[in-house]
Design a protein around this motif. Structure first.
Motif, PDB file in Angstrom:
ATOM      1  N   ALA A  77       0.833  -1.206   0.000  1.00 62.96           N
ATOM      2  CA  ALA A  77       0.000   0.000   0.000  1.00 62.96           C
ATOM      3  C   ALA A  77       0.866   1.254   0.000  1.00 62.96           C
ATOM      4  O   ALA A  77       0.589   2.209  -0.740  1.00 62.96           O
ATOM      5  CB  ALA A  77      -0.934  -0.006   1.205  1.00 62.96           C
ATOM      6  N   ILE A  78       1.916   1.249   0.805  1.00 63.99           N
ATOM      7  CA  ILE A  78       2.826   2.402   0.840  1.00 63.99           C
ATOM      8  C   ILE A  78       3.509   2.581  -0.512  1.00 63.99           C
ATOM      9  O   ILE A  78       3.604   3.695  -1.037  1.00 63.99           O
ATOM     10  CB  ILE A  78       3.858   2.239   1.972  1.00 63.99           C
ATOM     11  CG1 ILE A  78       3.162   2.357   3.323  1.00 63.99           C
ATOM     12  CG2 ILE A  78       4.977   3.273   1.855  1.00 63.99           C
ATOM     13  CD1 ILE A  78       4.030   1.972   4.504  1.00 63.99           C
ATOM     14  N   TYR A  79       3.968   1.481  -1.100  1.00 58.88           N
ATOM     15  CA  TYR A  79       4.596   1.545  -2.418  1.00 58.88           C
ATOM     16  C   TYR A  79       3.623   2.084  -3.466  1.00 58.88           C
ATOM     17  O   TYR A  79       3.993   2.916  -4.296  1.00 58.88           O
ATOM     18  CB  TYR A  79       5.118   0.166  -2.832  1.00 58.88           C
ATOM     19  CG  TYR A  79       5.561   0.104  -4.262  1.00 58.88           C
ATOM     20  CD1 TYR A  79       6.777   0.660  -4.646  1.00 58.88           C
ATOM     21  CD2 TYR A  79       4.760  -0.489  -5.235  1.00 58.88           C
ATOM     22  CE1 TYR A  79       7.182   0.622  -5.970  1.00 58.88           C
ATOM     23  CE2 TYR A  79       5.155  -0.527  -6.551  1.00 58.88           C
ATOM     24  CZ  TYR A  79       6.368   0.029  -6.918  1.00 58.88           C
ATOM     25  OH  TYR A  79       6.763  -0.008  -8.224  1.00 58.88           O
ATOM     26  N   SER A  80       2.383   1.629  -3.412  1.00 56.13           N
ATOM     27  CA  SER A  80       1.378   2.079  -4.377  1.00 56.13           C
ATOM     28  C   SER A  80       1.120   3.573  -4.257  1.00 56.13           C
ATOM     29  O   SER A  80       1.028   4.280  -5.262  1.00 56.13           O
ATOM     30  CB  SER A  80       0.069   1.319  -4.177  1.00 56.13           C
ATOM     31  OG  SER A  80       0.244  -0.046  -4.408  1.00 56.13           O
ATOM     32  N   ILE A  81       1.008   4.049  -3.057  1.00 55.91           N
ATOM     33  CA  ILE A  81       0.759   5.486  -2.842  1.00 55.91           C
ATOM     34  C   ILE A  81       1.937   6.311  -3.331  1.00 55.91           C
ATOM     35  O   ILE A  81       1.759   7.337  -4.001  1.00 55.91           O
ATOM     36  CB  ILE A  81       0.444   5.761  -1.357  1.00 55.91           C
ATOM     37  CG1 ILE A  81      -0.913   5.159  -0.997  1.00 55.91           C
ATOM     38  CG2 ILE A  81       0.465   7.260  -1.060  1.00 55.91           C
ATOM     39  CD1 ILE A  81      -1.231   5.162   0.472  1.00 55.91           C
ATOM     40  N   GLU A 129      -1.918  13.020  -2.180  1.00 54.68           N
ATOM     41  CA  GLU A 129      -2.900  13.828  -2.911  1.00 54.68           C
ATOM     42  C   GLU A 129      -3.288  13.164  -4.237  1.00 54.68           C
ATOM     43  O   GLU A 129      -4.463  13.103  -4.594  1.00 54.68           O
ATOM     44  CB  GLU A 129      -2.365  15.237  -3.159  1.00 54.68           C
ATOM     45  CG  GLU A 129      -2.157  16.055  -1.903  1.00 54.68           C
ATOM     46  CD  GLU A 129      -3.458  16.294  -1.152  1.00 54.68           C
ATOM     47  OE1 GLU A 129      -4.505  16.483  -1.794  1.00 54.68           O
ATOM     48  OE2 GLU A 129      -3.417  16.278   0.094  1.00 54.68           O
ATOM     49  N   ALA A 130      -2.314  12.659  -4.965  1.00 57.28           N
ATOM     50  CA  ALA A 130      -2.590  11.976  -6.231  1.00 57.28           C
ATOM     51  C   ALA A 130      -3.385  10.698  -5.988  1.00 57.28           C
ATOM     52  O   ALA A 130      -4.293  10.354  -6.766  1.00 57.28           O
ATOM     53  CB  ALA A 130      -1.292  11.666  -6.964  1.00 57.28           C
ATOM     54  N   TYR A 131      -3.074  10.001  -4.915  1.00 58.42           N
ATOM     55  CA  TYR A 131      -3.801   8.790  -4.562  1.00 58.42           C
ATOM     56  C   TYR A 131      -5.269   9.095  -4.266  1.00 58.42           C
ATOM     57  O   TYR A 131      -6.172   8.408  -4.732  1.00 58.42           O
ATOM     58  CB  TYR A 131      -3.134   8.119  -3.360  1.00 58.42           C
ATOM     59  CG  TYR A 131      -3.873   6.921  -2.827  1.00 58.42           C
ATOM     60  CD1 TYR A 131      -3.836   5.705  -3.498  1.00 58.42           C
ATOM     61  CD2 TYR A 131      -4.630   6.998  -1.654  1.00 58.42           C
ATOM     62  CE1 TYR A 131      -4.517   4.599  -3.012  1.00 58.42           C
ATOM     63  CE2 TYR A 131      -5.308   5.907  -1.166  1.00 58.42           C
ATOM     64  CZ  TYR A 131      -5.247   4.710  -1.851  1.00 58.42           C
ATOM     65  OH  TYR A 131      -5.927   3.619  -1.377  1.00 58.42           O
ATOM     66  N   MET A 132      -5.492  10.145  -3.480  1.00 59.51           N
ATOM     67  CA  MET A 132      -6.866  10.523  -3.148  1.00 59.51           C
ATOM     68  C   MET A 132      -7.629  10.996  -4.385  1.00 59.51           C
ATOM     69  O   MET A 132      -8.825  10.717  -4.528  1.00 59.51           O
ATOM     70  CB  MET A 132      -6.875  11.607  -2.065  1.00 59.51           C
ATOM     71  CG  MET A 132      -6.378  11.111  -0.715  1.00 59.51           C
ATOM     72  SD  MET A 132      -7.253   9.662  -0.107  1.00 59.51           S
ATOM     73  CE  MET A 132      -8.824  10.358   0.269  1.00 59.51           C
ATOM     74  N   GLU A 133      -6.955  11.697  -5.275  1.00 57.62           N
ATOM     75  CA  GLU A 133      -7.591  12.137  -6.519  1.00 57.62           C
ATOM     76  C   GLU A 133      -7.987  10.934  -7.375  1.00 57.62           C
ATOM     77  O   GLU A 133      -9.077  10.902  -7.952  1.00 57.62           O
ATOM     78  CB  GLU A 133      -6.650  13.065  -7.293  1.00 57.62           C
ATOM     79  CG  GLU A 133      -7.260  13.678  -8.525  1.00 57.62           C
ATOM     80  CD  GLU A 133      -8.446  14.589  -8.217  1.00 57.62           C
ATOM     81  OE1 GLU A 133      -9.384  14.613  -9.032  1.00 57.62           O
ATOM     82  OE2 GLU A 133      -8.439  15.267  -7.171  1.00 57.62           O
ATOM     83  N   GLN A 134      -7.108   9.946  -7.438  1.00 55.87           N
ATOM     84  CA  GLN A 134      -7.419   8.733  -8.202  1.00 55.87           C
ATOM     85  C   GLN A 134      -8.612   8.006  -7.587  1.00 55.87           C
ATOM     86  O   GLN A 134      -9.491   7.526  -8.303  1.00 55.87           O
ATOM     87  CB  GLN A 134      -6.207   7.812  -8.246  1.00 55.87           C
ATOM     88  CG  GLN A 134      -6.441   6.569  -9.075  1.00 55.87           C
ATOM     89  CD  GLN A 134      -5.297   5.595  -8.989  1.00 55.87           C
ATOM     90  OE1 GLN A 134      -4.666   5.452  -7.956  1.00 55.87           O
ATOM     91  NE2 GLN A 134      -5.029   4.932 -10.093  1.00 55.87           N
TER      92      GLN A 134
END
Length: 112
Positions: free
Chosen positions: A83-87, A94-99
């Motif tokens: 999960a950390i690597y993916s984020i 911010e990009a993760y939350m936007e996705q």
């Protein structure tokens, strides 16, 4: 004297099994917490068993529970690291939350 069962084996077994489920739904953190608690209880019962091994009958279940808890802990750590690597690979939080917001909008769920 009749043999007793170790006091924490059942709850440790339940926590170990639940740690598998929590790995999937809590980014690994739930699995790490539950299996950590289970390992603590297993170690507590192992010390109790080592003091009087002839008094207890379910040490094999305790060993099985320890194996399941270790597997749950490893899976929780792997899930958390993934999960950390993916984020990080997406570009940060911010990009993760936007996705995630875009995925929800495609599914027809509106977030505020």
């Amino acid at each position: 004297m009749e043999q007793q069962k170790l006091p924490n084996v059942t709850i440790a077994l339940v926590l170990s099994i639940l740690s598998f489920i929590c790995c999937c739904f809590s980014i690994g953190i739930g699995g790490i917490l539950l299996s950590g608690i289970a390992l603590y209880l297993v170690n507590k019962d192992t010390k109790l068993y080592s003091q009087n091994p002839e008094d207890y009958s379910n040490f094999s279940t305790l060993k099985t529970t320890k194996i399941i808890a270790i597997i749950g802990l490893v899976l929780g750590v792997i899930t958390l690291l993934w999960a950390i690597y993916s984020i990080i690979s997406i570009g940060g939080w911010e990009a993760y939350m936007e996705q995630q917001k875009e995925i929800y909008e495609q599914m027809g769920i509106e977030l505020q």
